[in-house]
Design a protein around this motif. Structure first.
Motif, PDB file in Angstrom:
ATOM      1  N   ASN A  79    -173.467 -31.249 -12.768  1.00 56.72           N
ATOM      2  CA  ASN A  79    -173.483 -32.108 -14.025  1.00 56.72           C
ATOM      3  C   ASN A  79    -172.623 -33.253 -14.295  1.00 56.72           C
ATOM      4  O   ASN A  79    -172.267 -33.525 -15.347  1.00 56.72           O
ATOM      5  CB  ASN A  79    -173.629 -31.078 -15.196  1.00 56.72           C
ATOM      6  CG  ASN A  79    -174.995 -29.970 -15.368  1.00 56.72           C
ATOM      7  OD1 ASN A  79    -175.765 -30.314 -14.947  1.00 56.72           O
ATOM      8  ND2 ASN A  79    -174.329 -28.779 -15.533  1.00 56.72           N
ATOM      9  N   ILE A  80    -172.006 -33.548 -13.099  1.00 60.21           N
ATOM     10  CA  ILE A  80    -171.078 -34.822 -13.207  1.00 60.21           C
ATOM     11  C   ILE A  80    -171.603 -35.910 -12.528  1.00 60.21           C
ATOM     12  O   ILE A  80    -172.011 -35.700 -11.266  1.00 60.21           O
ATOM     13  CB  ILE A  80    -169.674 -34.174 -12.690  1.00 60.21           C
ATOM     14  CG1 ILE A  80    -169.046 -33.278 -13.337  1.00 60.21           C
ATOM     15  CG2 ILE A  80    -168.627 -35.487 -12.331  1.00 60.21           C
ATOM     16  CD1 ILE A  80    -167.760 -32.746 -12.667  1.00 60.21           C
ATOM     17  N   VAL A  81    -171.616 -37.010 -13.254  1.00 60.40           N
ATOM     18  CA  VAL A  81    -171.987 -38.255 -12.741  1.00 60.40           C
ATOM     19  C   VAL A  81    -170.748 -38.950 -11.920  1.00 60.40           C
ATOM     20  O   VAL A  81    -169.884 -39.198 -12.521  1.00 60.40           O
ATOM     21  CB  VAL A  81    -172.560 -39.218 -13.627  1.00 60.40           C
ATOM     22  CG1 VAL A  81    -172.963 -40.271 -13.235  1.00 60.40           C
ATOM     23  CG2 VAL A  81    -173.959 -38.505 -14.410  1.00 60.40           C
ATOM     24  N   PHE A  82    -170.873 -39.344 -10.751  1.00 59.07           N
ATOM     25  CA  PHE A  82    -169.923 -39.799 -10.099  1.00 59.07           C
ATOM     26  C   PHE A  82    -170.048 -41.505  -9.859  1.00 59.07           C
ATOM     27  O   PHE A  82    -171.282 -41.835  -9.489  1.00 59.07           O
ATOM     28  CB  PHE A  82    -169.784 -39.380  -8.613  1.00 59.07           C
ATOM     29  CG  PHE A  82    -169.014 -37.954  -8.533  1.00 59.07           C
ATOM     30  CD1 PHE A  82    -167.551 -37.781  -8.323  1.00 59.07           C
ATOM     31  CD2 PHE A  82    -169.428 -36.692  -8.319  1.00 59.07           C
ATOM     32  CE1 PHE A  82    -166.947 -36.858  -8.245  1.00 59.07           C
ATOM     33  CE2 PHE A  82    -168.826 -35.561  -8.295  1.00 59.07           C
ATOM     34  CZ  PHE A  82    -167.669 -35.683  -8.376  1.00 59.07           C
ATOM     35  N   ASN A 125    -158.699 -31.039 -12.341  1.00 57.92           N
ATOM     36  CA  ASN A 125    -158.088 -31.570 -13.447  1.00 57.92           C
ATOM     37  C   ASN A 125    -159.005 -32.084 -14.377  1.00 57.92           C
ATOM     38  O   ASN A 125    -158.960 -31.993 -15.675  1.00 57.92           O
ATOM     39  CB  ASN A 125    -156.864 -32.554 -13.291  1.00 57.92           C
ATOM     40  CG  ASN A 125    -155.540 -31.727 -13.137  1.00 57.92           C
ATOM     41  OD1 ASN A 125    -155.342 -30.490 -12.844  1.00 57.92           O
ATOM     42  ND2 ASN A 125    -154.528 -32.317 -12.812  1.00 57.92           N
ATOM     43  N   SER A 126    -159.689 -33.153 -14.045  1.00 59.65           N
ATOM     44  CA  SER A 126    -160.763 -33.780 -14.674  1.00 59.65           C
ATOM     45  C   SER A 126    -161.938 -32.803 -15.257  1.00 59.65           C
ATOM     46  O   SER A 126    -162.308 -32.882 -16.285  1.00 59.65           O
ATOM     47  CB  SER A 126    -161.535 -34.820 -13.920  1.00 59.65           C
ATOM     48  OG  SER A 126    -160.612 -36.019 -13.560  1.00 59.65           O
ATOM     49  N   ILE A 127    -162.465 -31.904 -14.264  1.00 59.12           N
ATOM     50  CA  ILE A 127    -163.290 -30.764 -14.821  1.00 59.12           C
ATOM     51  C   ILE A 127    -162.934 -29.879 -16.065  1.00 59.12           C
ATOM     52  O   ILE A 127    -163.609 -29.668 -16.932  1.00 59.12           O
ATOM     53  CB  ILE A 127    -163.625 -29.850 -13.599  1.00 59.12           C
ATOM     54  CG1 ILE A 127    -164.455 -30.683 -12.595  1.00 59.12           C
ATOM     55  CG2 ILE A 127    -164.412 -28.705 -14.183  1.00 59.12           C
ATOM     56  CD1 ILE A 127    -164.815 -30.094 -11.247  1.00 59.12           C
ATOM     57  N   LYS A 128    -161.376 -29.647 -15.914  1.00 61.99           N
ATOM     58  CA  LYS A 128    -160.683 -28.883 -16.891  1.00 61.99           C
ATOM     59  C   LYS A 128    -160.856 -29.656 -18.434  1.00 61.99           C
ATOM     60  O   LYS A 128    -161.214 -29.128 -19.375  1.00 61.99           O
ATOM     61  CB  LYS A 128    -159.244 -28.387 -16.578  1.00 61.99           C
ATOM     62  CG  LYS A 128    -159.652 -27.319 -15.484  1.00 61.99           C
ATOM     63  CD  LYS A 128    -158.148 -27.051 -15.039  1.00 61.99           C
ATOM     64  CE  LYS A 128    -158.104 -26.534 -13.570  1.00 61.99           C
ATOM     65  NZ  LYS A 128    -156.564 -26.381 -13.013  1.00 61.99           N
ATOM     66  N   SER A 156    -171.618 -35.879 -21.906  1.00 56.90           N
ATOM     67  CA  SER A 156    -171.587 -37.046 -20.819  1.00 56.90           C
ATOM     68  C   SER A 156    -170.269 -36.874 -19.959  1.00 56.90           C
ATOM     69  O   SER A 156    -169.143 -37.396 -20.210  1.00 56.90           O
ATOM     70  CB  SER A 156    -171.256 -38.478 -21.363  1.00 56.90           C
ATOM     71  OG  SER A 156    -171.297 -39.601 -20.307  1.00 56.90           O
ATOM     72  N   ARG A 157    -170.450 -36.141 -18.718  1.00 48.26           N
ATOM     73  CA  ARG A 157    -169.264 -35.791 -17.769  1.00 48.26           C
ATOM     74  C   ARG A 157    -169.529 -36.602 -16.707  1.00 48.26           C
ATOM     75  O   ARG A 157    -170.364 -36.858 -15.653  1.00 48.26           O
ATOM     76  CB  ARG A 157    -169.553 -34.423 -17.256  1.00 48.26           C
ATOM     77  CG  ARG A 157    -169.566 -33.367 -18.239  1.00 48.26           C
ATOM     78  CD  ARG A 157    -170.268 -31.789 -17.974  1.00 48.26           C
ATOM     79  NE  ARG A 157    -169.813 -31.520 -16.772  1.00 48.26           N
ATOM     80  CZ  ARG A 157    -168.714 -30.560 -16.622  1.00 48.26           C
ATOM     81  NH1 ARG A 157    -167.871 -30.283 -17.771  1.00 48.26           N
ATOM     82  NH2 ARG A 157    -168.220 -30.077 -15.518  1.00 48.26           N
ATOM     83  N   LEU A 188    -155.884 -46.983  -5.931  1.00 47.22           N
ATOM     84  CA  LEU A 188    -156.782 -46.026  -5.997  1.00 47.22           C
ATOM     85  C   LEU A 188    -156.609 -45.453  -7.544  1.00 47.22           C
ATOM     86  O   LEU A 188    -155.766 -45.045  -8.090  1.00 47.22           O
ATOM     87  CB  LEU A 188    -156.504 -44.951  -5.397  1.00 47.22           C
ATOM     88  CG  LEU A 188    -157.577 -43.416  -5.209  1.00 47.22           C
ATOM     89  CD1 LEU A 188    -158.958 -44.158  -4.857  1.00 47.22           C
ATOM     90  CD2 LEU A 188    -156.829 -42.508  -4.334  1.00 47.22           C
ATOM     91  N   ARG A 189    -157.800 -45.628  -8.220  1.00 45.35           N
ATOM     92  CA  ARG A 189    -157.924 -45.174  -9.785  1.00 45.35           C
ATOM     93  C   ARG A 189    -158.873 -44.044  -9.835  1.00 45.35           C
ATOM     94  O   ARG A 189    -160.271 -44.257  -9.374  1.00 45.35           O
ATOM     95  CB  ARG A 189    -158.354 -46.386 -10.572  1.00 45.35           C
ATOM     96  CG  ARG A 189    -157.084 -47.376 -10.631  1.00 45.35           C
ATOM     97  CD  ARG A 189    -158.010 -48.805 -11.085  1.00 45.35           C
ATOM     98  NE  ARG A 189    -158.221 -48.567 -12.606  1.00 45.35           N
ATOM     99  CZ  ARG A 189    -157.703 -48.801 -13.589  1.00 45.35           C
ATOM    100  NH1 ARG A 189    -156.270 -49.201 -13.502  1.00 45.35           N
ATOM    101  NH2 ARG A 189    -158.076 -48.690 -14.867  1.00 45.35           N
ATOM    102  N   PHE A 190    -158.493 -43.046 -10.599  1.00 46.79           N
ATOM    103  CA  PHE A 190    -159.229 -41.886 -10.548  1.00 46.79           C
ATOM    104  C   PHE A 190    -159.484 -41.744 -12.453  1.00 46.79           C
ATOM    105  O   PHE A 190    -158.472 -41.303 -12.963  1.00 46.79           O
ATOM    106  CB  PHE A 190    -158.783 -40.562 -10.107  1.00 46.79           C
ATOM    107  CG  PHE A 190    -159.589 -39.378  -9.913  1.00 46.79           C
ATOM    108  CD1 PHE A 190    -160.206 -38.924  -8.695  1.00 46.79           C
ATOM    109  CD2 PHE A 190    -160.059 -38.509 -10.911  1.00 46.79           C
ATOM    110  CE1 PHE A 190    -160.986 -38.088  -8.373  1.00 46.79           C
ATOM    111  CE2 PHE A 190    -161.048 -37.623 -10.713  1.00 46.79           C
ATOM    112  CZ  PHE A 190    -161.518 -37.427  -9.560  1.00 46.79           C
ATOM    113  N   GLN A 191    -160.708 -41.919 -12.886  1.00 47.45           N
ATOM    114  CA  GLN A 191    -160.895 -41.550 -14.163  1.00 47.45           C
ATOM    115  C   GLN A 191    -161.925 -40.773 -14.592  1.00 47.45           C
ATOM    116  O   GLN A 191    -162.921 -40.242 -13.900  1.00 47.45           O
ATOM    117  CB  GLN A 191    -161.455 -43.152 -14.764  1.00 47.45           C
ATOM    118  CG  GLN A 191    -160.498 -44.143 -14.308  1.00 47.45           C
ATOM    119  CD  GLN A 191    -160.994 -45.544 -14.995  1.00 47.45           C
ATOM    120  OE1 GLN A 191    -160.731 -46.066 -16.097  1.00 47.45           O
ATOM    121  NE2 GLN A 191    -161.639 -46.367 -14.162  1.00 47.45           N
ATOM    122  N   ASP A 192    -161.747 -40.014 -15.900  1.00 44.65           N
ATOM    123  CA  ASP A 192    -162.768 -39.044 -16.311  1.00 44.65           C
ATOM    124  C   ASP A 192    -163.287 -39.511 -17.803  1.00 44.65           C
ATOM    125  O   ASP A 192    -162.361 -40.007 -18.513  1.00 44.65           O
ATOM    126  CB  ASP A 192    -162.535 -37.762 -16.071  1.00 44.65           C
ATOM    127  CG  ASP A 192    -161.062 -37.516 -16.789  1.00 44.65           C
ATOM    128  OD1 ASP A 192    -161.169 -37.441 -17.994  1.00 44.65           O
ATOM    129  OD2 ASP A 192    -160.315 -37.005 -16.130  1.00 44.65           O
TER     130      ASP A 192
END
Length: 264
Positions: free
Chosen positions: A125-128, A157-160, A169-170, A185-189
């Motif tokens: 249920n996560i849209v990448f 961390n993002s899932i939590k 909207s995950r 490198l950018r990691f966003q949630d």
């Protein structure tokens, strides 16, 4: 002819020095492998502990017949599935990185493999959204297991955070771009964001803003981002919390040295 023994002794000394240097290099490589293995074990222990604790909590409540039995069973089953995904992932990247050679890492391939491996139970249920520019972008030589350890820590961390927010909207965005001699490198949630009070301390050990056990991955221990920081700095880079793009709540930005062949 009188100089021959001296020449032989010099040659033997050179060969002995060469062997000594080779032995030292082998020892240094072994120490690096052990350090990389220790990182993998730390990541595994950190994340599996959360999944096991969540499963144990659900089973304890079930045994005491508290709450809805079916719901408790569902949570316990989900936590076990999380554990299976984590162990499978650790096994996979551990096997792929047995040599743990330091070489330029192709971001498109690494991020693509990461997304594919975790598209099941753990990242359901996560849209990448992923984007690498240029597509052939590579980091400076580093162990692939180190880069994957960074990604698995940021994802969990993002899932939590998204579980705690109850976000319908995950979404997770992983992007990489060339920035002169660096890889950005950018990691966003779409979680709840980071409390401004601890924003500047997020990379310190045992600092976390996931206090409520609403996630199947359990609460945060405050070690994940510390592990990320240690890996990044070991490879000559830096990591920070920056303002996210529109529609995202949190952004972790990592800068790593770029493969020198691509900077000319």
């Amino acid at each position: 002819t009188a100089l021959a023994p001296v020449a032989d002794e010099a040659g033997a000394s050179d060969r002995s020095e060469t062997r000594r240097i080779e032995e030292l290099l082998d020892e240094l490589e072994l120490l690096r492998v052990l350090a990389s293995l220790g990182t993998s074990i730390a990541v595994f222990s950190h994340e599996v502990r959360s999944a096991v604790n969540a499963s144990a909590a659900a089973l304890t409540a079930l045994a005491a017949k508290r709450g809805n039995v079916a719901e408790r069973l569902k949570r316990a089953q989900a936590a076990v599935h999380e554990l299976q995904d984590l162990t499978g992932y650790i096994d996979a990247y551990g096997s792929a990185s047995q040599r743990r050679t330091r070489e330029p890492q192709p971001l498109t391939a690494v991020i693509g493999d990461f997304r594919e491996r975790l598209s099941g139970q753990l990242a359901r249920n996560i849209v990448f959204n992923t984007d690498v520019k240029p597509s052939a972008l590579r980091t400076a030589p580093m162990a692939r297991s180190e880069l994957e350890a960074i990604l698995i820590n940021l994802l969990t961390n993002s899932i939590k955070a998204m579980d705690a927010e109850g976000q319908p909207s995950r979404r997770v965005s992983i992007s990489a771009a060339a920035d002169d001699g660096e890889v950005r490198l950018r990691f966003q949630d779409t979680g709840g964001g980071i409390d401004p009070k601890i924003r500047n301390r997020m990379f310190e050990p045992f600092v976390t803003d996931t206090r409520s056990p609403v996630s199947e991955l359990g609460t945060g221990t405050g070690l994940g981002l510390k592990i990320v920081k240690d890996i990044v700095e070991y490879n000559g880079g830096s990591v920070s919390v920056v303002d996210p793009d529109d529609s995202y709540a949190t952004c972790i930005e990592i800068r790593l040295p770029r493969w020198s062949a691509q900077t000319k």
